[in-house]
Design a protein around this motif. Sequence first.
Motif, PDB file in Angstrom:
ATOM      1  N   PRO A 213       0.784  -1.090  -0.035  1.00 11.86           N
ATOM      2  CA  PRO A 213      -0.194   0.210  -0.021  1.00 11.86           C
ATOM      3  C   PRO A 213       0.879   1.339  -0.112  1.00 11.86           C
ATOM      4  O   PRO A 213       0.318   2.157  -0.626  1.00 11.86           O
ATOM      5  CB  PRO A 213      -0.876  -0.153   1.380  1.00 11.86           C
ATOM      6  CG  PRO A 213      -0.899  -1.670   1.688  1.00 11.86           C
ATOM      7  CD  PRO A 213       0.300  -2.173   1.163  1.00 11.86           C
ATOM      8  N   GLU A 214       1.869   1.145   0.545  1.00 11.10           N
ATOM      9  CA  GLU A 214       2.891   2.425   0.679  1.00 11.10           C
ATOM     10  C   GLU A 214       3.366   2.962  -0.733  1.00 11.10           C
ATOM     11  O   GLU A 214       3.535   4.199  -1.022  1.00 11.10           O
ATOM     12  CB  GLU A 214       4.082   2.164   1.296  1.00 11.10           C
ATOM     13  CG  GLU A 214       3.737   1.949   2.938  1.00 11.10           C
ATOM     14  CD  GLU A 214       5.182   1.715   3.854  1.00 11.10           C
ATOM     15  OE1 GLU A 214       6.364   1.395   3.246  1.00 11.10           O
ATOM     16  OE2 GLU A 214       4.965   1.396   4.988  1.00 11.10           O
ATOM     17  N   GLU A 215       3.288   2.014  -1.645  1.00 11.67           N
ATOM     18  CA  GLU A 215       3.583   2.303  -2.977  1.00 11.67           C
ATOM     19  C   GLU A 215       2.553   2.426  -3.969  1.00 11.67           C
ATOM     20  O   GLU A 215       2.753   2.232  -5.022  1.00 11.67           O
ATOM     21  CB  GLU A 215       4.680   1.369  -3.506  1.00 11.67           C
ATOM     22  CG  GLU A 215       6.122   1.191  -2.924  1.00 11.67           C
ATOM     23  CD  GLU A 215       6.861   2.760  -2.859  1.00 11.67           C
ATOM     24  OE1 GLU A 215       6.845   3.344  -3.878  1.00 11.67           O
ATOM     25  OE2 GLU A 215       7.599   2.957  -1.910  1.00 11.67           O
ATOM     26  N   ASN A 216       1.212   2.375  -3.467  1.00  8.84           N
ATOM     27  CA  ASN A 216      -0.097   2.228  -4.358  1.00  8.84           C
ATOM     28  C   ASN A 216      -0.143   0.924  -5.079  1.00  8.84           C
ATOM     29  O   ASN A 216      -0.557   1.042  -6.211  1.00  8.84           O
ATOM     30  CB  ASN A 216      -0.205   3.323  -5.001  1.00  8.84           C
ATOM     31  CG  ASN A 216      -0.397   4.828  -4.188  1.00  8.84           C
ATOM     32  OD1 ASN A 216      -1.183   4.439  -2.923  1.00  8.84           O
ATOM     33  ND2 ASN A 216      -0.242   5.674  -4.681  1.00  8.84           N
ATOM     34  N   GLN A 217       0.511  -0.188  -4.650  1.00  7.24           N
ATOM     35  CA  GLN A 217       0.635  -1.518  -5.294  1.00  7.24           C
ATOM     36  C   GLN A 217      -0.479  -2.444  -4.916  1.00  7.24           C
ATOM     37  O   GLN A 217      -0.294  -2.921  -3.763  1.00  7.24           O
ATOM     38  CB  GLN A 217       2.006  -2.076  -5.065  1.00  7.24           C
ATOM     39  CG  GLN A 217       3.068  -1.299  -5.732  1.00  7.24           C
ATOM     40  CD  GLN A 217       4.321  -1.933  -5.541  1.00  7.24           C
ATOM     41  OE1 GLN A 217       4.602  -2.989  -4.946  1.00  7.24           O
ATOM     42  NE2 GLN A 217       5.524  -1.348  -6.037  1.00  7.24           N
TER      43      GLN A 217
END
Length: 344
Positions: free
Chosen positions: A275-279
């Motif tokens: 989620p931190e990389e919008n993955q």
Amino acid sequence: MGYKVAIVGATGNVGREMLNILDERGFPADEVVALASRRSQGTEVSFGDRRLKVRPLDQYDFSDTDICLMSAGGTISKEWSPRIGAQGCVVIDNSSAWRYDAEVPLIVPEVNADAISGFRKKNIIANPNCSTAQLVVALKPLHDVATIKRVVVSTYQSVSGAGKEAMDELFTQTRAVFVNDPIVSEKFTKRIAFNIIPHIDVFMEDGYTKEEWKVMAETKKILDPKIKLTCTAVRVPVFISHSESVNIEFEKPITAEEARDILREAPGCLVIDNPEENQYITPYEATGEDATFISRIREDATIENGLNLWVVSDNLRKGAALNAVQIAEVLVNRKLIQPRKKAA
């Protein structure tokens, strides 16, 4: 000698995808035959770099055909699958016609391939509902480790699950919105463009739709009859790929990190979860892919031993055509069938 394979419903969305996947995966077929209704006779469909002319189902002799991939709807399958099976050809059926028959295996190869052994009773093997297929691929490896007690699933199903006419309706309605034309709903009960519809298949007496019942009943048959499962099925304005929000309660403790590790190693699963990389996966990204994608894996603090998952898969592939071809591969790889000599 290779196998002879017939595709019934070859002009439909799933039938065309079956042809594509047979070619992509190099299925050991010496001959592939495209079949449909008489009105489609002579239509051409693609099979790799070849074009196949569609033949009428009611004039075809299955006595020298090894495998029939059936994607022509439940009514056709109810009539034709027993006839085809009686000629020694194994039917892998994509409709709901045979899924709940005790003498017909309901198979997702990554989950319960061993259950295929009883197929000779009727020479019919059932493909599950598209939403069920991706769900059980994600659930099985977690169930093996921590034992699932209960599942709450909400589906976000693309219009391709309702066929080509449904896809056309979404396209036509979307265009109509932009040019201020009247919105006409024929395939769906409500407008689908820029809307969602909490209604797939017919309503039953208990208030659930038949689509929701299918997911519940099929998961129990494929995975474990002890699992409690409830479902809400929703149609969304997406052309291809179904998404599911899945809440799971386990008997044994399991962390989100443990679940990620398990699913990364599981057959058919692909974890995209950072989620931190919008993955995370979306239906658009899953379209055309074979994997069942899993994202947003997190612990549910409201219950003991609970997890939430986001599960997405191409419903025309893993939800239908790919799963059927994988079943055929199980038959071949386990030497459960042999190519038949051409009938005299």
